[in-house]
Design a protein around this motif. Structure first.
Motif, PDB file in Angstrom:
ATOM      1  N   LEU A 265       0.728  -1.402   0.087  1.00 59.75           N
ATOM      2  CA  LEU A 265      -0.012   0.034  -0.061  1.00 59.75           C
ATOM      3  C   LEU A 265       0.999   1.292  -0.039  1.00 59.75           C
ATOM      4  O   LEU A 265       1.583   1.565   0.853  1.00 59.75           O
ATOM      5  N   HIS A 266       0.901   2.016  -1.084  1.00 58.64           N
ATOM      6  CA  HIS A 266       1.572   3.271  -1.107  1.00 58.64           C
ATOM      7  C   HIS A 266       0.599   4.314  -0.352  1.00 58.64           C
ATOM      8  O   HIS A 266      -0.871   4.050  -0.382  1.00 58.64           O
ATOM      9  N   GLY A 267       1.022   5.301   0.071  1.00 57.29           N
ATOM     10  CA  GLY A 267       0.314   6.251   0.796  1.00 57.29           C
ATOM     11  C   GLY A 267       0.230   6.478   2.144  1.00 57.29           C
ATOM     12  O   GLY A 267      -0.582   7.152   2.761  1.00 57.29           O
ATOM     13  N   LEU A 268       0.868   5.622   3.008  1.00 59.50           N
ATOM     14  CA  LEU A 268       0.697   5.156   4.417  1.00 59.50           C
ATOM     15  C   LEU A 268       1.167   6.608   5.146  1.00 59.50           C
ATOM     16  O   LEU A 268       0.081   7.112   5.904  1.00 59.50           O
ATOM     17  N   PHE A 269       2.065   7.150   4.729  1.00 61.48           N
ATOM     18  CA  PHE A 269       2.267   8.485   5.439  1.00 61.48           C
ATOM     19  C   PHE A 269       1.447   9.574   5.182  1.00 61.48           C
ATOM     20  O   PHE A 269       1.734  10.607   5.714  1.00 61.48           O
ATOM     21  N   GLU A 270       0.546   9.473   4.321  1.00 59.18           N
ATOM     22  CA  GLU A 270      -0.419  10.638   3.808  1.00 59.18           C
ATOM     23  C   GLU A 270      -1.584  10.317   4.869  1.00 59.18           C
ATOM     24  O   GLU A 270      -2.478  11.133   4.453  1.00 59.18           O
ATOM     25  N   ASP A 271      -1.648   9.462   5.232  1.00 57.96           N
ATOM     26  CA  ASP A 271      -2.958   8.942   6.399  1.00 57.96           C
ATOM     27  C   ASP A 271      -2.635   9.539   7.674  1.00 57.96           C
ATOM     28  O   ASP A 271      -1.795   9.001   8.271  1.00 57.96           O
ATOM     29  N   PRO A 272      -3.392  10.516   8.221  1.00 57.50           N
ATOM     30  CA  PRO A 272      -3.381  11.169   9.570  1.00 57.50           C
ATOM     31  C   PRO A 272      -3.316   9.988  10.702  1.00 57.50           C
ATOM     32  O   PRO A 272      -2.600  10.265  11.478  1.00 57.50           O
ATOM     33  N   ALA A 273      -3.929   9.063  10.292  1.00 55.11           N
ATOM     34  CA  ALA A 273      -3.996   7.888  11.383  1.00 55.11           C
ATOM     35  C   ALA A 273      -2.571   7.319  11.525  1.00 55.11           C
ATOM     36  O   ALA A 273      -2.446   7.028  12.783  1.00 55.11           O
ATOM     37  N   VAL A 274      -1.956   7.025  10.723  1.00 56.41           N
ATOM     38  CA  VAL A 274      -0.715   6.336  10.658  1.00 56.41           C
ATOM     39  C   VAL A 274       0.401   7.334  11.398  1.00 56.41           C
ATOM     40  O   VAL A 274       1.061   6.932  12.229  1.00 56.41           O
ATOM     41  N   LEU A 275       0.475   8.505  10.770  1.00 53.54           N
ATOM     42  CA  LEU A 275       1.380   9.508  11.565  1.00 53.54           C
ATOM     43  C   LEU A 275       0.967   9.799  12.983  1.00 53.54           C
ATOM     44  O   LEU A 275       2.023   9.779  13.750  1.00 53.54           O
ATOM     45  N   GLN A 276      -0.143   9.912  13.269  1.00 54.05           N
ATOM     46  CA  GLN A 276      -0.568   9.917  14.883  1.00 54.05           C
ATOM     47  C   GLN A 276      -0.162   8.717  15.465  1.00 54.05           C
ATOM     48  O   GLN A 276       0.295   8.592  16.844  1.00 54.05           O
ATOM     49  N   ALA A 277      -0.077   7.640  14.937  1.00 58.58           N
ATOM     50  CA  ALA A 277       0.077   6.252  15.715  1.00 58.58           C
ATOM     51  C   ALA A 277       1.568   6.044  15.654  1.00 58.58           C
ATOM     52  O   ALA A 277       2.156   5.617  16.937  1.00 58.58           O
ATOM     53  N   LEU A 278       2.377   6.291  14.919  1.00 52.82           N
ATOM     54  CA  LEU A 278       3.786   6.381  14.503  1.00 52.82           C
ATOM     55  C   LEU A 278       4.435   7.357  15.368  1.00 52.82           C
ATOM     56  O   LEU A 278       5.483   7.274  16.041  1.00 52.82           O
ATOM     57  N   PHE A 279       4.086   8.831  15.366  1.00 51.45           N
ATOM     58  CA  PHE A 279       4.927   9.570  15.941  1.00 51.45           C
ATOM     59  C   PHE A 279       3.978  10.547  16.846  1.00 51.45           C
ATOM     60  O   PHE A 279       4.564  11.488  17.484  1.00 51.45           O
ATOM     61  N   GLY A 280       2.679  10.548  16.904  1.00 49.50           N
ATOM     62  CA  GLY A 280       1.801  11.113  17.728  1.00 49.50           C
ATOM     63  C   GLY A 280       1.638  12.527  17.064  1.00 49.50           C
ATOM     64  O   GLY A 280       1.744  13.631  18.115  1.00 49.50           O
ATOM     65  N   ALA A 281       1.954  12.720  15.805  1.00 51.69           N
ATOM     66  CA  ALA A 281       1.949  13.848  15.388  1.00 51.69           C
ATOM     67  C   ALA A 281       0.806  14.355  14.354  1.00 51.69           C
ATOM     68  O   ALA A 281       0.260  13.316  13.725  1.00 51.69           O
ATOM     69  N   GLN A 282       0.662  15.404  14.183  1.00 50.39           N
ATOM     70  CA  GLN A 282      -0.327  16.079  13.083  1.00 50.39           C
ATOM     71  C   GLN A 282       0.672  16.997  12.045  1.00 50.39           C
ATOM     72  O   GLN A 282       1.200  17.682  12.794  1.00 50.39           O
ATOM     73  N   VAL A 283       0.356  16.841  10.907  1.00 48.29           N
ATOM     74  CA  VAL A 283       1.062  17.749  10.088  1.00 48.29           C
ATOM     75  C   VAL A 283       0.144  18.380   9.432  1.00 48.29           C
ATOM     76  O   VAL A 283      -0.973  18.306   9.154  1.00 48.29           O
ATOM     77  N   PRO A 284       0.579  19.706   8.843  1.00 48.82           N
ATOM     78  CA  PRO A 284      -0.385  20.526   8.059  1.00 48.82           C
ATOM     79  C   PRO A 284      -1.061  19.741   7.039  1.00 48.82           C
ATOM     80  O   PRO A 284      -0.484  18.694   6.064  1.00 48.82           O
ATOM     81  N   THR A 285      -2.568  19.768   6.736  1.00 48.74           N
ATOM     82  CA  THR A 285      -2.998  19.183   5.622  1.00 48.74           C
ATOM     83  C   THR A 285      -2.886  19.900   4.431  1.00 48.74           C
ATOM     84  O   THR A 285      -2.366  21.091   4.380  1.00 48.74           O
ATOM     85  N   LEU A 286      -3.379  18.770   3.378  1.00 56.73           N
ATOM     86  CA  LEU A 286      -3.029  19.614   1.875  1.00 56.73           C
ATOM     87  C   LEU A 286      -3.999  20.795   1.865  1.00 56.73           C
ATOM     88  O   LEU A 286      -3.572  21.651   0.803  1.00 56.73           O
ATOM     89  N   GLU A 287      -5.064  20.744   2.313  1.00 56.86           N
ATOM     90  CA  GLU A 287      -6.046  21.860   2.225  1.00 56.86           C
ATOM     91  C   GLU A 287      -5.400  23.268   2.806  1.00 56.86           C
ATOM     92  O   GLU A 287      -5.570  24.173   2.132  1.00 56.86           O
ATOM     93  N   SER A 288      -4.622  23.115   3.789  1.00 57.93           N
ATOM     94  CA  SER A 288      -4.174  24.375   4.358  1.00 57.93           C
ATOM     95  C   SER A 288      -2.829  24.747   3.474  1.00 57.93           C
ATOM     96  O   SER A 288      -2.654  25.791   3.307  1.00 57.93           O
ATOM     97  N   VAL A 289      -2.147  23.767   3.034  1.00 57.84           N
ATOM     98  CA  VAL A 289      -1.106  24.064   1.839  1.00 57.84           C
ATOM     99  C   VAL A 289      -1.690  24.670   0.763  1.00 57.84           C
ATOM    100  O   VAL A 289      -1.120  25.775   0.124  1.00 57.84           O
TER     101      VAL A 289
END
Length: 514
Positions: free
Chosen positions: A467-491
């Motif tokens: 599966l490509h796109g894992l790190f584009e999924d907010p749930a994956v970033l939250q699980a691995l890093f406890g982090a939220q990154v800027p959404t593409l909408e805000s970009v």
């Protein structure tokens, strides 16, 4: 009777590859969309191994990269959906335009497999006959399809923002052009010509490109754009004025250098200066950069995670202090595996894994982690794998191209945080991977985390996924890093604000005026 609807076309041409065409096209898509206009992007032909899967009527939304609030519902239809491929740049441009990404937006996609060979994807599907044709013979055959896709988008939208490719002044290619001037003429587009001033020679690039265009096509150029400028814009004078005196074309924008705008680069390239999140570093990630690397844009979110440092790995020294090693996708898995061995990276990756270091293989990278690549149909090539997972991959003529929603099963070791996480992404692969029969009979069985999609080793530090796109999924970033990154909408919103602030007043409105 009302006249048939026909959009106003705005086209972004460049003096070179890397001048900023994709970025500016994306910003223009959002600029016009937030005026309430119906907008679509278009690029007739893209050459890139960064591709996205699009399909109509999925019922699950364009992607996990949609604006806030679009999250995976475990009750949704989680079956994979067949789809087609378009270049990643047009995918993001469609999202910026608030449009559903679809194959007409990039009717022709060339995916390089070797220096002299590319797989040809027409309207989202691999076309073997076109793949076998030479470039010049191919152009005339595909032009009717390209023109029809553009005409349909023009009939359905208020504005179509078109991206060119390379330079429109490649005089050796003009006779077979289907992506720059021929498209501009067909759409009656009003064109911007953008150059990267940070490279130096910007005025020469602009003038030389303009001078090499046929005289009738020069009239299509409505303005010059200086991109990636650092310094005091007053020092540019009298260059823009002299250039306008020579060409009649005004310089309509000087765009400052913007390192971390958040949009994935068209070719997925990041540099060391821009590849580290804020804060103290807690995770060093090395991405192995083999020659036919693909889908690098999916790592953009990692650049924005606080405390994560990303780097390319082209030799064993690049892996020395890495916490994670990622083997990304590949357009030629066996060839890239041979390159990896020639660099000595195979031994370095094995040593890292033996120490318990985290290793992640995605698509082609997953295939490399197994015991063997088997190619009875001449698709990719036979090769022994790295032997870090007891799997075997067989290449099939049919290509799997689909968007998928799935859930990680019980995951252990370095990747335990992914247990039970719902993910959505996309698959693009010829290989089909399964347990190695003999190894399974001997008791060496990989833990299957998602059926036919993800496996890990017994220790839990080596993970392979299709599966490509894992790190584009907010749930994956939250699980691995406890982090939220800027959404593409805000970009997208910041990009639209940026060009609105730096273009000369009224220019963007005049480009779409009747």
């Amino acid at each position: 009777m009302n006249a048939p609807r026909r959009a106003r076309a705005v086209m972004v041409l460049g003096t070179t590859s890397g001048a900023g065409k994709s970025w500016l096209t994306t910003a223009l898509c959002r600029h016009y969309a937030r005026q309430g206009l119906k907008v679509a992007p278009f690029k007739a032909q893209n050459m890139s191994n960064n591709a996205r899967v699009v399909a109509p009527a999925l019922g699950i939304g364009p992607s996990s990269l949609l604006p806030e609030g679009n999250v995976v519902d475990p009750g949704e239809d989680q079956r994979p959906h067949a789809g087609g491929e378009i270049g990643s740049a047009q995918y993001f441009q469609a999202l910026a335009a608030r449009a559903e990404p679809e194959v007409r937006m990039n009717p022709l996609l060339l995916k390089p497999e070797r220096d002299t060979h590319s797989q040809v994807v027409l309207l989202g599907q691999v076309d073997e006959a076109l793949t076998r044709l030479g470039w010049r013979g191919r152009s005339e055959k595909v032009w009717p399809t390209v023109a029809r896709a553009l005409d349909e988008l023009m009939a359905e939208n208020d504005v179509v923002v078109i991206e060119g490719a390379g330079s429109p002044a490649e005089i050796n290619l003009m006779a077979s052009d289907i992506v720059n001037l021929r498209v501009a003429r067909h759409a009656q587009a009003r064109c911007l010509l953008v150059t990267d001033i940070d490279r130096g020679g910007a005025f020469a690039h602009l003038y030389g490109t303009w001078a090499l265009l046929p005289e009738a096509d020069r009239a299509l150029i409505q303005g010059f754009v200086l991109n990636k400028f650092r310094g005091d814009a007053k020092l540019l004078a009298p260059g823009p004025q002299q250039l306008q005196a020579l060409t009649g074309v005004p310089t309509v924008a000087t765009l400052p250098m913007w390192w971390q705008h958040g949009l994935p680069e068209e070719d997925g390239v990041f540099d060391m200066a821009a590849a580290q999140g804020s804060g103290a570093i807690h995770t060093r990630i090395a991405v192995v950069a083999y020659p036919r690397i693909s889908n690098l844009d999916e790592f953009q979110p990692l650049k924005n995670v606080p405390g994560v440092a990303l780097r390319w790995a082209r030799g064993p020294a690049d892996l020395v202090d890495a916490d994670w090693i990622i083997l990304p996708g590949s357009k030629h898995t066996s060839g890239d595996l041979a390159w990896l061995r020639a660099q000595g990276l195979d031994r370095a990756i094995a040593a890292h894994a033996a120490r318990g270091g985290a290793v992640l293989g995605i698509c082609g990278g997953l295939q490399m982690l197994g015991e063997a690549l088997i190619d009875p149909h001449g698709i990719d090539g036979n090769a022994p794998g790295l032997g870090l997972l007891p799997l075997v991959t067989a290449f099939e003529p049919a290509k799997t191209v689909r968007r998928t929603v799935a859930r990680f099963g019980e995951t252990q070791g370095n990747w335990a945080a992914l247990s039970g996480v719902n993910v959505r992404g996309y698959e693009i692969h010829h290989g089909q991977t399964a347990q190695h029969p003999a190894m399974a009979a001997a008791g060496n069985v990989a833990r299957e985390l998602m059926p036919a999609l993800a496996w890990q080793n017994e220790l839990g530090n080596v993970l392979g996924v299709y599966l490509h796109g894992l790190f584009e999924d907010p749930a994956v970033l939250q699980a691995l890093f406890g982090a939220q990154v800027p959404t593409l909408e805000s970009v997208f919103e910041r990009m639209a604000d940026f060009i609105a602030a730096h273009f000369e007043p009224g220019v963007l409105d005049r480009l779409i005026a009747d």
